[in-house]
Design a protein around this motif. Structure first.
Motif, PDB file in Angstrom:
ATOM      1  N   MET A  12     -96.398   3.557  49.930  1.00 25.82           N
ATOM      2  CA  MET A  12     -95.425   2.678  49.110  1.00 25.82           C
ATOM      3  C   MET A  12     -94.120   3.054  49.745  1.00 25.82           C
ATOM      4  SD  MET A  12     -96.857   2.938  45.488  1.00 25.82           S
ATOM      5  CE  MET A  12     -95.659   2.135  44.528  1.00 25.82           C
ATOM      6  N   LYS A  13     -93.722   4.277  49.919  1.00 16.27           N
ATOM      7  CA  LYS A  13     -92.378   4.565  50.370  1.00 16.27           C
ATOM      8  C   LYS A  13     -92.191   4.169  51.683  1.00 16.27           C
ATOM      9  CE  LYS A  13     -90.551   8.643  49.214  1.00 16.27           C
ATOM     10  NZ  LYS A  13     -89.658   8.021  48.165  1.00 16.27           N
ATOM     11  N   GLN A  14     -93.134   4.400  52.558  1.00 19.47           N
ATOM     12  CA  GLN A  14     -92.978   3.743  53.997  1.00 19.47           C
ATOM     13  C   GLN A  14     -92.803   2.418  54.289  1.00 19.47           C
ATOM     14  OE1 GLN A  14     -96.796   5.547  55.921  1.00 19.47           O
ATOM     15  NE2 GLN A  14     -95.664   7.480  56.261  1.00 19.47           N
ATOM     16  N   PHE A  15     -93.614   1.807  53.446  1.00 19.88           N
ATOM     17  CA  PHE A  15     -93.286   0.306  53.453  1.00 19.88           C
ATOM     18  C   PHE A  15     -91.894  -0.110  53.052  1.00 19.88           C
ATOM     19  CE2 PHE A  15     -98.100  -0.696  53.500  1.00 19.88           C
ATOM     20  CZ  PHE A  15     -97.924  -1.513  54.556  1.00 19.88           C
ATOM     21  N   ALA A  16     -91.419   0.287  51.821  1.00 16.35           N
ATOM     22  CA  ALA A  16     -89.921   0.335  51.577  1.00 16.35           C
ATOM     23  C   ALA A  16     -89.005   0.616  52.551  1.00 16.35           C
ATOM     24  CB  ALA A  16     -89.594   1.117  50.195  1.00 16.35           C
ATOM     25  N   GLU A  17     -89.293   1.834  53.185  1.00 18.32           N
ATOM     26  CA  GLU A  17     -88.269   2.242  54.563  1.00 18.32           C
ATOM     27  C   GLU A  17     -88.371   1.244  55.548  1.00 18.32           C
ATOM     28  OE1 GLU A  17     -89.591   6.156  55.057  1.00 18.32           O
ATOM     29  OE2 GLU A  17     -88.791   7.168  53.315  1.00 18.32           O
ATOM     30  N   LEU A  18     -89.595   0.658  55.709  1.00 20.23           N
ATOM     31  CA  LEU A  18     -89.796  -0.273  57.009  1.00 20.23           C
ATOM     32  C   LEU A  18     -89.160  -1.584  56.825  1.00 20.23           C
ATOM     33  CD1 LEU A  18     -91.220  -0.940  59.610  1.00 20.23           C
ATOM     34  CD2 LEU A  18     -93.106  -1.696  58.172  1.00 20.23           C
ATOM     35  N   ALA A  29     -84.837   1.015  45.261  1.00 17.91           N
ATOM     36  CA  ALA A  29     -86.282   1.137  45.286  1.00 17.91           C
ATOM     37  C   ALA A  29     -86.827   2.521  45.339  1.00 17.91           C
ATOM     38  CB  ALA A  29     -86.707   0.545  46.734  1.00 17.91           C
ATOM     39  N   ASN A  30     -86.386   3.488  45.855  1.00 21.15           N
ATOM     40  CA  ASN A  30     -86.887   4.775  45.768  1.00 21.15           C
ATOM     41  C   ASN A  30     -86.764   5.153  44.489  1.00 21.15           C
ATOM     42  OD1 ASN A  30     -87.658   5.350  48.433  1.00 21.15           O
ATOM     43  ND2 ASN A  30     -85.817   5.550  49.080  1.00 21.15           N
ATOM     44  N   LEU A  31     -85.561   5.012  43.827  1.00 17.78           N
ATOM     45  CA  LEU A  31     -85.207   5.437  42.203  1.00 17.78           C
ATOM     46  C   LEU A  31     -86.385   4.810  41.138  1.00 17.78           C
ATOM     47  CD1 LEU A  31     -83.446   6.687  40.202  1.00 17.78           C
ATOM     48  CD2 LEU A  31     -82.204   4.285  40.056  1.00 17.78           C
ATOM     49  N   PHE A  32     -86.732   3.716  41.617  1.00 19.66           N
ATOM     50  CA  PHE A  32     -87.844   2.987  40.713  1.00 19.66           C
ATOM     51  C   PHE A  32     -89.209   3.396  41.029  1.00 19.66           C
ATOM     52  CE2 PHE A  32     -85.042  -1.216  39.813  1.00 19.66           C
ATOM     53  CZ  PHE A  32     -84.025  -0.583  39.357  1.00 19.66           C
TER      54      PHE A  32
END
Length: 316
Positions: A12-18, A29-32
């Protein structure tokens, strides 16, 4: 049993960062997501486990799918809390409303993208996306009925739950099954639905006696338990019906916590809730044992369902 949650969180975090190049978007996004990670993770792990149980062999496909499901569940939770306005301590409730709504939207989009990048052939992935969209539309209808507080009796309440929270559990399990190349599995759908109903009844039992903004009585929500409670009120308990009819306000009701808790016990409401939970949960276990792929894995599925794996090392 293997804990699938850490790798799902990582995906999940990798997709957000990408995909989230805007600094503020990635921050929220990371906060939530970090807030969501403090809760037991069940939907994504059920997807991964079902993929494995039904013969799936690609770790990439399994964890991309698990991340896809959890990203959608996060988006759904954000929207649900914003619509109900009963979770002021959540970071998305404290963020500016336009930002919270935007994050819910992009999490949904990211959910679909994660599934399309699972590494499997289009002829496998496209039917899964079609199934997911249909389940989400079913859940959307259930959510609308829930927002309208439309339950009037046991049957209408169960119909709303079937078309809301139960539909999402069917989605999670069926995604894992269908990513192996199989078609819709009616047996899996049936036990997932029974589990979803049981889980919602348990949530209702929990939320009936907590005396805060999540309390279903204070929110005047019509659930299986509050409908049962309202059925046969004695003369001294008519204040409960008056509150639901808005003849008394929340300030007055807040001072009646002890009387309300006594009423819930005296009326048999909590016992009724426990019996109904057991009815659907036992049915879920029975159906689970009737399917060859899941019959020997009941403990693994139950560990995810009960949160024994998901709770490990996670503060509540």
């Amino acid at each position: 049993m293997e804990d699938f949650a850490p790798l799902i969180r990582q995906e999940m975090k990798q997709f957000a960062e990408l995909y989230f190049k805007d600094e503020k978007l990635l921050y929220y996004a990371n906060l939530f997501m970090e807030r969501k990670f403090t809760e037991p993770m069940k939907f994504g792990p059920l997807t991964v486990l079902h993929y494995r149980l039904f013969g799936g062999t690609s770790p990439e496909a399994a964890y991309h799918a698990g991340a896809s499901i959890e990203l959608f569940i996060l988006a759904s939770d954000i929207l649900d809390d914003l619509q109900d306005q009963d979770a002021p301590h959540q970071p998305w409730s404290q963020a500016p409303l336009p930002i919270a709504l935007h994050l819910a939207t992009v999490f949904m989009t990211l959910s679909q993208q994660a599934l399309t990048e699972c590494g499997l052939e289009a002829e496998i992935v496209l039917p899964v996306i079609d199934m997911m969209n249909k389940q989400l539309l079913i859940a959307a209808n259930g959510q609308m009925a829930d927002l309208g507080n439309l339950a009037t009796d046991e049957a209408s309440y169960l119909s709303i739950v079937q078309h809301k929270s139960a539909a999402l559990l069917v989605l999670a399990c069926m995604t894992g099954v269908m990513l192996t190349g199989r078609e819709w599995h009616a047996g899996v759908a049936e036990y997932a639905e029974q589990l979803g109903i049981a889980a919602q009844i348990e949530n209702d039992r929990r939320d009936l006696l907590r005396w805060d903004e999540k309390n279903d009585f204070l929110q005047r929500k019509k659930t299986l338990l509050t409908l049962y409670l309202l059925e046969d009120l004695g003369e001294r308990d008519q204040w409960v019906a008056d509150y639901y009819a808005c003849r008394i306000n929340e300030t007055e009701a807040l001072g009646m916590q002890e009387e309300f808790e006594q009423l819930c016990e005296r009326s048999g409401t909590m016992l009724y809730g426990s019996a109904m939970f057991s009815l659907y949960f036992n049915r879920f276990q029975e159906l689970l044992g009737n399917i060859p792929e899941t019959a020997g894995k009941i403990q693994e599925i139950m560990a995810i369902v009960s949160g024994k794996i998901a709770n490990s090392g996670i503060p509540q």
